[in-house]
Design a protein around this motif. Structure first.
Motif, PDB file in Angstrom:
ATOM      1  N   GLY B 109       0.794  -1.220   0.000  1.00 24.09           N
ATOM      2  CA  GLY B 109       0.000   0.000   0.000  1.00 24.09           C
ATOM      3  C   GLY B 109       0.827   1.272   0.000  1.00 24.09           C
ATOM      4  N   ALA B 110       2.164   1.148  -0.079  1.00 26.36           N
ATOM      5  CA  ALA B 110       3.032   2.327   0.107  1.00 26.36           C
ATOM      6  C   ALA B 110       2.797   3.404  -0.950  1.00 26.36           C
ATOM      7  N   MET B 111       2.639   2.997  -2.208  1.00 27.09           N
ATOM      8  CA  MET B 111       2.476   3.997  -3.277  1.00 27.09           C
ATOM      9  C   MET B 111       1.168   4.770  -3.109  1.00 27.09           C
ATOM     10  N   ASP B 112       0.107   4.062  -2.719  1.00 27.76           N
ATOM     11  CA  ASP B 112      -1.177   4.726  -2.502  1.00 27.76           C
ATOM     12  C   ASP B 112      -1.092   5.680  -1.318  1.00 27.76           C
ATOM     13  N   LEU B 113      -0.411   5.239  -0.258  1.00 29.18           N
ATOM     14  CA  LEU B 113      -0.309   6.077   0.944  1.00 29.18           C
ATOM     15  C   LEU B 113       0.459   7.365   0.662  1.00 29.18           C
ATOM     16  N   VAL B 114       1.584   7.262  -0.031  1.00 30.59           N
ATOM     17  CA  VAL B 114       2.378   8.474  -0.282  1.00 30.59           C
ATOM     18  C   VAL B 114       1.641   9.392  -1.259  1.00 30.59           C
ATOM     19  N   SER B 115       0.923   8.805  -2.203  1.00 29.90           N
ATOM     20  CA  SER B 115       0.185   9.634  -3.163  1.00 29.90           C
ATOM     21  C   SER B 115      -1.052  10.269  -2.539  1.00 29.90           C
ATOM     22  N   GLY B 116      -1.655   9.616  -1.530  1.00 29.13           N
ATOM     23  CA  GLY B 116      -2.982  10.026  -1.098  1.00 29.13           C
ATOM     24  C   GLY B 116      -3.111  10.642   0.278  1.00 29.13           C
ATOM     25  N   ALA B 117      -2.216  10.306   1.215  1.00 30.63           N
ATOM     26  CA  ALA B 117      -2.391  10.810   2.588  1.00 30.63           C
ATOM     27  C   ALA B 117      -2.158  12.319   2.617  1.00 30.63           C
ATOM     28  N   LYS B 118      -2.849  13.007   3.534  1.00 31.36           N
ATOM     29  CA  LYS B 118      -2.704  14.461   3.589  1.00 31.36           C
ATOM     30  C   LYS B 118      -1.292  14.857   3.988  1.00 31.36           C
ATOM     31  N   ARG B 119      -0.705  14.114   4.915  1.00 29.68           N
ATOM     32  CA  ARG B 119       0.638  14.445   5.386  1.00 29.68           C
ATOM     33  C   ARG B 119       1.449  13.154   5.441  1.00 29.68           C
ATOM     34  N   VAL B 120       2.639  13.165   4.845  1.00 33.37           N
ATOM     35  CA  VAL B 120       3.474  11.959   4.787  1.00 33.37           C
ATOM     36  C   VAL B 120       4.746  12.194   5.597  1.00 33.37           C
ATOM     37  N   VAL B 121       4.945  11.345   6.603  1.00 28.18           N
ATOM     38  CA  VAL B 121       6.126  11.435   7.463  1.00 28.18           C
ATOM     39  C   VAL B 121       6.936  10.163   7.271  1.00 28.18           C
ATOM     40  N   VAL B 122       8.248  10.314   7.093  1.00 26.25           N
ATOM     41  CA  VAL B 122       9.128   9.153   6.992  1.00 26.25           C
ATOM     42  C   VAL B 122       9.894   9.029   8.305  1.00 26.25           C
ATOM     43  N   ALA B 123       9.803   7.861   8.924  1.00 22.03           N
ATOM     44  CA  ALA B 123      10.564   7.587  10.151  1.00 22.03           C
ATOM     45  C   ALA B 123      11.604   6.541   9.809  1.00 22.03           C
ATOM     46  N   MET B 124      12.875   6.936   9.870  1.00 25.18           N
ATOM     47  CA  MET B 124      13.925   5.984   9.467  1.00 25.18           C
ATOM     48  C   MET B 124      15.248   6.324  10.131  1.00 25.18           C
ATOM     49  N   GLN B 125      16.175   5.372  10.061  1.00 26.29           N
ATOM     50  CA  GLN B 125      17.555   5.629  10.487  1.00 26.29           C
ATOM     51  C   GLN B 125      18.153   6.658   9.533  1.00 26.29           C
ATOM     52  N   HIS B 126      19.014   7.528  10.076  1.00 30.07           N
ATOM     53  CA  HIS B 126      19.569   8.593   9.248  1.00 30.07           C
ATOM     54  C   HIS B 126      20.526   8.050   8.181  1.00 30.07           C
ATOM     55  N   THR B 127      21.235   6.987   8.539  1.00 37.03           N
ATOM     56  CA  THR B 127      22.191   6.381   7.596  1.00 37.03           C
ATOM     57  C   THR B 127      21.968   4.864   7.576  1.00 37.03           C
ATOM     58  N   ALA B 128      22.493   4.212   6.545  1.00 38.95           N
ATOM     59  CA  ALA B 128      22.481   2.749   6.488  1.00 38.95           C
ATOM     60  C   ALA B 128      23.920   2.285   6.309  1.00 38.95           C
ATOM     61  N   LYS B 129      24.403   1.514   7.247  1.00 31.11           N
ATOM     62  CA  LYS B 129      25.807   1.053   7.231  1.00 31.11           C
ATOM     63  C   LYS B 129      26.759   2.225   7.021  1.00 31.11           C
ATOM     64  N   GLY B 130      26.465   3.337   7.693  1.00 35.21           N
ATOM     65  CA  GLY B 130      27.332   4.517   7.620  1.00 35.21           C
ATOM     66  C   GLY B 130      27.121   5.385   6.391  1.00 35.21           C
ATOM     67  N   GLN B 131      26.324   4.912   5.440  1.00 33.77           N
ATOM     68  CA  GLN B 131      26.093   5.683   4.218  1.00 33.77           C
ATOM     69  C   GLN B 131      24.826   6.530   4.356  1.00 33.77           C
ATOM     70  N   PRO B 132      24.857   7.781   3.878  1.00 37.14           N
ATOM     71  CA  PRO B 132      23.668   8.630   3.979  1.00 37.14           C
ATOM     72  C   PRO B 132      22.473   8.017   3.237  1.00 37.14           C
ATOM     73  N   LYS B 133      21.292   8.235   3.789  1.00 33.39           N
ATOM     74  CA  LYS B 133      20.049   7.812   3.129  1.00 33.39           C
ATOM     75  C   LYS B 133      19.277   9.017   2.617  1.00 33.39           C
ATOM     76  N   ILE B 134      19.695  10.219   3.054  1.00 33.85           N
ATOM     77  CA  ILE B 134      19.061  11.449   2.557  1.00 33.85           C
ATOM     78  C   ILE B 134      20.025  12.037   1.533  1.00 33.85           C
ATOM     79  N   LEU B 135      19.646  11.916   0.267  1.00 32.22           N
ATOM     80  CA  LEU B 135      20.580  12.043  -0.856  1.00 32.22           C
ATOM     81  C   LEU B 135      20.203  13.207  -1.767  1.00 32.22           C
ATOM     82  N   LYS B 136      21.139  13.561  -2.656  1.00 29.42           N
ATOM     83  CA  LYS B 136      20.802  14.538  -3.707  1.00 29.42           C
ATOM     84  C   LYS B 136      19.698  13.969  -4.592  1.00 29.42           C
TER      85      LYS B 136
END
Lengths: 215, 198
Positions: B109-136
């Motif tokens: 249901g992820a694609m429907d949720l991100v397309s349809g919910a009024k507000r989308v919040v991502v809760a995640m670890q900042h990095t994965a194995k030391g590599q950034p997950k928030i990217l250009k």
């Protein structure tokens, strides 16, 4: 509606048939029909369902027994056997967003050619699909799905085949009950006509071809 | 408000609802009013969450089929969704459903949720194995063309006003420099970056 013995119901299903199977991670799946499909060894099946449950449960049993040629589903992440068979190219898996999958099935049952949905626009899901602008917003045309048989898990069926469903075992069941050429239902309980008030009937009896009582 | 929580870290959000706010949690398999896991002996096999695990239903709960469930989601009736993430880019575009050649679970249901919910919040670890997950830019397939509203990690809260990533809060004891070092995306830094109140 006709009452039918489990083995006779499954004998109606030919090898290579397309089956819509209700349930969400096995909850609401007509488990006894699955067991009988495995016992009779019906092969080359196309399965349209939300997921393939997990090994040893629900649709997972059909995957375990290697009876499935193609799966159309939204999620297979909790069934490593499905993923393994897909990676080894023994089965084809079409992944469809869950809200799109239920609407494609609803379209099949409701006489629509398909639906326009914003879900999937700008992702790999849009590949090969018509994109249509309505009032300045982009939508994908997602076409209807139908199957040869719908295998439905209901909670109550009366003697005529009027159905109700229970709690989260509803999921895909009532929508699928409209979208196949033949609808085979297992009901947790079979009850006298009138036991289900008219307002509470979810699937009307004329949609139901066969009912198997779970007993 | 009606809130849908994804699997994993987002599930924990239910434990931190402040007093005085009425929140209904939706499970996309067809339930509003999802309650905690039942005690042993009180499991109802026909009542489950979106991972198929037994749950309870709270007073005022209701159940429905998948067409209604995704009508709620796509139709903008869900006030907020909190989802996990694999990558988020500097415009807020999310990738959270597959790693080609490695992990192909399906989008559920992820694609429907991100397309349809009024507000989308991502809760995640900042990095994965030391590599950034928030990217250009995300290297993984996107979940939606609609950007998310907020990313919350163990280091920072990041919002995306006007399509650009901006630091909103930092975790207690974490410096702006540490956040920048763990973030590939261009990140706007306001003069004052308060600590999260935990």
């Amino acid at each position: 509606m006709k009452p039918i013995r489990l083995a006779d119901a499954v004998e109606l299903i030919p090898e290579g048939a397309s089956l819509m199977i209700g349930g969400f991670m096995g909850v609401g799946t007509p488990e006894r029909v699955i067991d009988e499909l495995v016992r009779q060894g019906k092969r080359e099946l196309t399965i349209i369902a939300n997921d393939t449950a997990m090994p040893g449960r629900g649709i997972g049993k059909l995957i375990d027994a290697e009876l499935v040629r193609k799966v159309v589903a939204s999620h297979i992440g909790l069934n490593p056997v499905t993923q393994k068979q897909m990676i080894e190219q023994r089965i084809t898996v079409d992944l469809v967003p869950q809200g799109t999958l239920i609407e494609r099935i609803r379209s099949g049952g409701f006489g629509l050619g398909g639906v326009l949905t914003p879900t999937g626009v700008g992702t790999v899901v849009e590949e090969g699909k018509q994109k249509i602008e309505v009032d300045g917003r982009s939508y994908l045309l997602e076409t209807a799905l139908r199957a040869d048989f719908a295998l439905i898990g209901a909670f109550l069926s009366d003697y005529l085949g009027n159905l109700t469903y229970a709690l989260t075992a509803q999921n895909f069941n009532p929508v699928m009950a409209m979208a196949a050429d033949k609808t085979i239902v297992t009901a947790e309980h079979v009850v006298p006509v009138g036991f289900i008030p008219p307002d509470h009937v979810v699937t009307p009896a004329p949609l139901v071809d066969y009912v198997i009582a779970n007993g | 408000m009606l809130v849908n929580l994804g699997i994993g870290i987002p599930t924990l959000v239910a434990n931190y609802v402040p007093d005085g706010i009425r929140v209904f949690f939706q499970s996309e398999n067809g339930l509003i009013g999802t309650g905690p896991v039942p005690e042993e002996g009180l499991i109802q096999p026909l009542l489950s969450d979106a991972a198929g695990r037994p749950v309870t239903a709270l007073p005022g709960a209701c159940t429905f089929d998948s067409a209604m469930s995704f009508g709620l989601i796509r139709g903008g009736h869900v006030d907020m969704t909190v989802l996990g993430g694999l990558q988020v880019d500097q415009q807020g575009l999310l990738a959270n459903w597959m790693i080609p050649g490695k992990m192909v679970p399906g989008m559920g249901g992820a694609m429907d949720l991100v397309s349809g919910a009024k507000r989308v919040v991502v809760a995640m670890q900042h990095t994965a194995k030391g590599q950034p997950k928030i990217l250009k830019a995300c290297s993984l397939p996107l979940t939606s063309a609609r950007p998310v509203d907020l990313v919350v990690s163990e280091m920072a809260v990041i919002a995306f006003p006007d399509g650009r990533a901006a630091l909103v809060e930092r975790a207690p004891g974490v410096t702006v420099e540490q956040i920048l070092a763990s973030t590939e995306a261009a990140l706007a830094i306001p003069d004052n970056v308060p600590e999260m109140k935990l």
